[in-house]
Design an enzyme around this catalytic site. Structure first.
Site, PDB file in Angstrom:
ATOM      1  N   GLU A 112      43.081  40.312  56.123  1.00 11.92           N
ATOM      2  CA  GLU A 112      41.342  40.641  56.386  1.00 11.92           C
ATOM      3  C   GLU A 112      40.777  42.012  55.979  1.00 11.92           C
ATOM      4  O   GLU A 112      40.148  42.804  56.575  1.00 11.92           O
ATOM      5  CB  GLU A 112      41.071  40.584  57.849  1.00 11.92           C
TER       6      GLU A 112
HETATM    7  C1  LIG Z   1      50.921  36.464  56.168  1.00 12.86           C
HETATM    8  C2  LIG Z   1      49.602  36.320  55.201  1.00 12.86           C
HETATM    9  C3  LIG Z   1      48.401  35.546  55.533  1.00 12.86           C
HETATM   10  C4  LIG Z   1      47.706  35.653  54.881  1.00 12.86           C
HETATM   11  N1  LIG Z   1      46.408  34.765  54.948  1.00 12.86           N
HETATM   12  C5  LIG Z   1      45.323  34.635  54.213  1.00 12.86           C
HETATM   13  C6  LIG Z   1      44.416  33.929  54.266  1.00 12.86           C
HETATM   14  O1  LIG Z   1      44.367  32.879  55.020  1.00 12.86           O
HETATM   15  N2  LIG Z   1      43.498  33.479  53.128  1.00 12.86           N
HETATM   16  C7  LIG Z   1      43.352  34.524  52.199  1.00 12.86           C
HETATM   17  O2  LIG Z   1      42.455  34.562  51.355  1.00 12.86           O
HETATM   18  N3  LIG Z   1      44.235  35.664  51.961  1.00 12.86           N
HETATM   19  C8  LIG Z   1      45.317  35.551  53.015  1.00 12.86           C
HETATM   20  N4  LIG Z   1      46.281  36.416  53.067  1.00 12.86           N
HETATM   21  C9  LIG Z   1      46.387  37.785  51.887  1.00 12.86           C
HETATM   22  C10 LIG Z   1      45.751  38.806  52.435  1.00 12.86           C
HETATM   23  O3  LIG Z   1      44.509  39.027  52.707  1.00 12.86           O
HETATM   24  C11 LIG Z   1      45.941  39.896  51.171  1.00 12.86           C
HETATM   25  O4  LIG Z   1      47.459  40.078  51.126  1.00 12.86           O
HETATM   26  C12 LIG Z   1      45.413  41.382  51.379  1.00 12.86           C
HETATM   27  O5  LIG Z   1      43.855  41.128  51.181  1.00 12.86           O
HETATM   28  C13 LIG Z   1      45.795  42.358  50.463  1.00 12.86           C
HETATM   29  O6  LIG Z   1      45.966  41.860  49.166  1.00 12.86           O
HETATM   30  P1  LIG Z   1      47.444  42.143  48.159  1.00 12.86           P
HETATM   31  O7  LIG Z   1      48.475  41.711  48.868  1.00 12.86           O
HETATM   32  O8  LIG Z   1      47.082  41.555  46.856  1.00 12.86           O
HETATM   33  O9  LIG Z   1      47.655  43.807  48.049  1.00 12.86           O
HETATM   34  P2  LIG Z   1      46.868  44.717  47.184  1.00 12.86           P
HETATM   35  O10 LIG Z   1      45.264  44.281  47.136  1.00 12.86           O
HETATM   36  O11 LIG Z   1      47.502  44.688  45.826  1.00 12.86           O
HETATM   37  O12 LIG Z   1      47.079  46.037  47.806  1.00 12.86           O
HETATM   38  C14 LIG Z   1      48.209  46.947  47.846  1.00 12.86           C
HETATM   39  C15 LIG Z   1      47.942  48.306  48.447  1.00 12.86           C
HETATM   40  O13 LIG Z   1      47.059  48.872  47.616  1.00 12.86           O
HETATM   41  C16 LIG Z   1      45.779  49.183  48.360  1.00 12.86           C
HETATM   42  N5  LIG Z   1      44.653  49.163  47.786  1.00 12.86           N
HETATM   43  C17 LIG Z   1      44.359  48.107  46.949  1.00 12.86           C
HETATM   44  N6  LIG Z   1      43.254  48.190  46.295  1.00 12.86           N
HETATM   45  C18 LIG Z   1      42.572  49.466  46.898  1.00 12.86           C
HETATM   46  C19 LIG Z   1      41.305  50.222  46.567  1.00 12.86           C
HETATM   47  N7  LIG Z   1      40.450  49.778  45.761  1.00 12.86           N
HETATM   48  N8  LIG Z   1      41.284  51.531  47.075  1.00 12.86           N
HETATM   49  C20 LIG Z   1      42.524  51.796  47.955  1.00 12.86           C
HETATM   50  N9  LIG Z   1      43.549  51.320  48.195  1.00 12.86           N
HETATM   51  C21 LIG Z   1      43.612  50.044  47.625  1.00 12.86           C
HETATM   52  C22 LIG Z   1      45.900  48.496  49.753  1.00 12.86           C
HETATM   53  O14 LIG Z   1      45.325  49.075  50.889  1.00 12.86           O
HETATM   54  C23 LIG Z   1      47.325  48.151  49.856  1.00 12.86           C
HETATM   55  O15 LIG Z   1      47.926  49.412  50.746  1.00 12.86           O
HETATM   56  C24 LIG Z   1      47.316  36.704  53.525  1.00 12.86           C
HETATM   57  C25 LIG Z   1      48.406  37.385  53.332  1.00 12.86           C
HETATM   58  C26 LIG Z   1      49.643  37.302  54.104  1.00 12.86           C
HETATM   59  C27 LIG Z   1      50.889  38.109  53.819  1.00 12.86           C
END
Ligand SMILES: Cc1cc2nc3c(=O)[nH]c(=O)nc-3n(C[C@H](O)[C@H](O)[C@H](O)COP(=O)(O)OP(=O)(O)OC[C@H]3O[C@@H](n4cnc5c(N)ncnc54)[C@H](O)[C@@H]3O)c2cc1C
Length: 615
Positions: A442
């Site tokens: 989220e």
């Molecule tokens: C158990 C689980 C359930 C989930 N359920 C859903 C779901 O129902 N629907 C759905 O759509 N998604 C879902 N997700 C996905 C989840 O919302 C994403 O994992 C999350 O938004 C982070 O994206 P990412 O994993 O690609 O991390 P990234 O975006 O790659 O982030 C990696 C790190 O970089 C930081 N970062 C990235 N961009 C920036 C920026 N611009 N400025 C500063 N810091 C930044 C982040 O804060 C984080 O610390 C789920 C994930 C998990 C693990």
């Protein structure tokens, strides 16, 4: 019997003594409802949670999910509670009865959810995701879509999801590549791969409704070109009957740290070119619709941080009252002294009071925001913005602060248990594993902090932030009226300092040093969260002090202690004063130090060369 999930006395205190929930009966929207009814709903939710959900959470975690032939089987023990979730109409507590809801106040629903979701989020996630998806259809859908989907979803007969994430589109949702091509019949052909989708495949419901974010061919790049579609797993015919499978395939589920009974699915939409979706809202306005759901989800996940912390605290405090180990510090040199329960040791008491004060502060915070929703829906049109704005300002703080502190509370619970906390025979390690994800999904907590600094603090030229300051000042004045100056004054000092820091950070964020400002966005959010905790705890103390005085009168010393020992309410109110005292005297000074560091704005984070990180 020991309290489980959430201390009912504390829930009632927040509802009725702090936030005046019984006054809701005087509003036009909730007339006909009263305290008796609210108590009944919460008692029902509590019984359901304790008797039906709590007993299956360990088995769900241990047994986990089965993935076979693109299908997911949830643990068998989830089927009965899911049937009861539907029967009890728990998914749509706050919605209007005409569309299948119970029409309850947000505040009361929040308390009921603390039990249902707090008992096990692996289970609770099925209803949580469904509610969010249905709400978007309720607000943005056509009459026909509402007719086809709402009843089935709010009843839990069909479930819902939230489909944003792709391998290269996580925090940056605008980078998504899933496409939508218009068809002659008004539908769109959807194709793309999504990952990490909660509950996107399961065997609890006959259909699953996916709100999918995709880009219509030729739409602008980034989040401005994103559209939302309703994509059912099984096509829904015009008469509401189920048609053919809609080429929505689960290709795998994740093995993960926690939430072992909640499927996190890899999904392929339109692998055979036969997946259809219908527009939800307008073309290229998908983010606007999705934001509505994400805001609800952010508040919900923040609340989950509280729920996890509350469960963990109750396990820890009950364990600490039973586990016998070591002698009382006062008997250190007396070899014949009996061993005592660990709650007698100052270091264990430190951990417990840290947990207690945070759980109580977070409960008041989360319930306060729920009460703002009630105020917003009951307010005259011209007054609504006051509440809407406050909710918007506080949303990133609920999401981040409560999920971080919630996780820390589960870690503290393990520490209180000692070695037993680390092993699977006891429930606290599961809570810790389950609650880590709250700071990630989220919108990660880092993204929330940027939202607070970059957008929320400056809303309406800082006027909304000033409204917040004004709300805290009301409590400070009330606390002084009841003689709590010694606690009110430190909070007043910290609040003024927060105001200065906010102004300072706002300026830096717009200067060439803006990266330095954003490198302190998370500490800023934490500092504001701490001030909010102190506010909530002082508010509680200001209610508790006169109530306690009524019971103990002018008794002092041993006589006062005896009255507190013998009277449950007196013990509870004394606990409120001690939580506030602890937080304001022992934690708030650390927050002031953090604010000094924010103001100093050291730029090492920005300036360290990438190569100097090593790795
Ligand atoms: C158990 C689980 C359930 C989930 N359920 C859903 C779901 O129902 N629907 C759905 O759509 N998604 C879902 N997700 C996905 C989840 O919302 C994403 O994992 C999350 O938004 C982070 O994206 P990412 O994993 O690609 O991390 P990234 O975006 O790659 O982030 C990696 C790190 O970089 C930081 N970062 C990235 N961009 C920036 C920026 N611009 N400025 C500063 N810091 C930044 C982040 O804060 C984080 O610390 C789920 C994930 C998990 C693990």
């Amino acid at each position: 019997m020991a309290q489980q999930i959430a201390d009912r006395r504390d829930v009632d205190f927040v509802l009725y003594e702090q936030l005046g929930a019984d006054e809701l009966k005087d509003t036009e929207r909730y007339k006909g409802q009263n305290k008796k009814m609210f108590d009944m709903v919460i008692t029902e939710a509590r019984n359901f949670a304790i008797k039906e959900i709590l007993p299956v959470n360990e088995e769900g975690d241990r047994v986990g999910l089965v993935f076979e032939n693109n299908q997911v089987k949830v643990p068998e023990c989830f089927h009965r509670p899911y049937e009861l979730l539907k029967e009890g109409e728990w998914i749509a507590m706050t919605e209007d009865p005409e569309i299948g809801g119970q029409g309850l106040p947000y505040l009361i629903a929040n308390a009921a959810l603390e039990y249902i979701i707090g008992a096990d989020f692996s289970f609770g996630a099925f209803g949580f995701a469904t509610h969010g998806a249905a709400k978007m259809i309720e607000i943005f859908g056509t009459e026909k879509q509402k007719e086809l989907y709402l009843g089935k979803m709010y009843s839990g007969e069909w479930s819902g999801t939230m489909v944003l994430t792709e391998p290269d589109a996580g925090s940056d949702v605008g980078a998504l590549t899933t496409t939508a091509v218009p068809n002659d019949d008004g539908t769109y052909s959807i194709s793309g791969n999504k990952i990490f989708i909660t509950a996107a495949e399961q065997d609890l419901t006959e259909n699953i409704v996916h709100p999918v974010l995709a880009r219509i061919e030729g739409a602008p790049k980034g989040s401005k070109g994103i559209t939302l579609f309703i994509v059912p797993k099984i096509w829904v015919n015009e008469d509401g009957s189920l048609g053919e499978p809609n080429d929505v395939v689960c290709t795998g589920i994740e093995e993960k740290l926690g939430l072992h009974a909640s499927p996190t699915c890899q999904m392929t939409f339109g692998g055979k070119g036969q997946c259809r979706g219908v527009l939800l809202g307008e073309e290229n306005k998908g983010m606007r619709v999705m934001f509505h759901m994400m805001n609800e989800a952010r508040l919900g996940v923040g609340a989950l941080g509280l729920f996890n912390a509350s469960c963990a605290y109750l396990y820890a405090v009950n364990y600490a009252k039973e586990r016998v180990q070591g002698r009382d510090l006062g008997d250190m040199f007396n070899k014949d002294a009996p061993s005592v329960t660990i709650i007698r040791h100052p270091d264990v008491r430190r951990m417990l009071l840290w947990m207690k004060s945070h759980v109580e502060g977070m409960r008041s915070f989360v319930y306060y925001v729920a009460s703002l929703f009630d105020k917003e829906v009951c307010a005259a049109e011209e007054e609504k913005a006051y509440y809407t704005d406050l909710i918007e300002l506080l949303t990133p703080i609920i999401k981040s602060y409560c999920t971080d502190r919630g996780f820390e509370a589960t870690v503290q619970a393990i520490q209180v248990y000692g070695g037993y906390g680390y092993i699977r025979d006891y429930p606290v390690e599961r809570l810790m594993r389950d609650s880590k994800i709250n700071s990630i999904y989220e919108g990660t907590n880092g993204i929330q902090a940027m939202d607070l600094l970059g957008r929320k603090m400056g809303m309406k030229k800082g006027a909304v932030f000033m409204t917040f300051i004004g709300e805290v000042q009301k409590t400070i004045a009330k606390a002084k009226e009841v003689g709590l100056d010694a606690l009110a004054e430190p909070l007043e000092g910290a609040l003024n300092r927060l105001g200065e820091i906010a102004m300072h950070m706002g300026k830096i964020a717009m200067s060439p040093d803006f990266k330095v400002a954003f490198s302190f966005a998370s500490p800023l959010l934490e500092a504001m969260g701490d001030v909010i905790m102190a506010w909530m705890l002082l508010w509680r103390a200001a209610v508790a002090k006169p109530a306690l005085e009524k019971i103990v009168g002018d008794a002092e010393g041993d006589a006062r202690s005896e009255k507190i020992q013998k009277n449950k309410n007196a013990a509870f109110y004394e606990g409120q004063l001690k939580s506030a005292e602890y937080f304001i005297q022992s934690i708030l000074p650390v927050t002031l130090g953090r604010m000094n560091a924010i103001q100093a704005g050291n730029n090492a984070i920005v300036e360290i060369p990438e190569v100097s990180f090593g790795g």
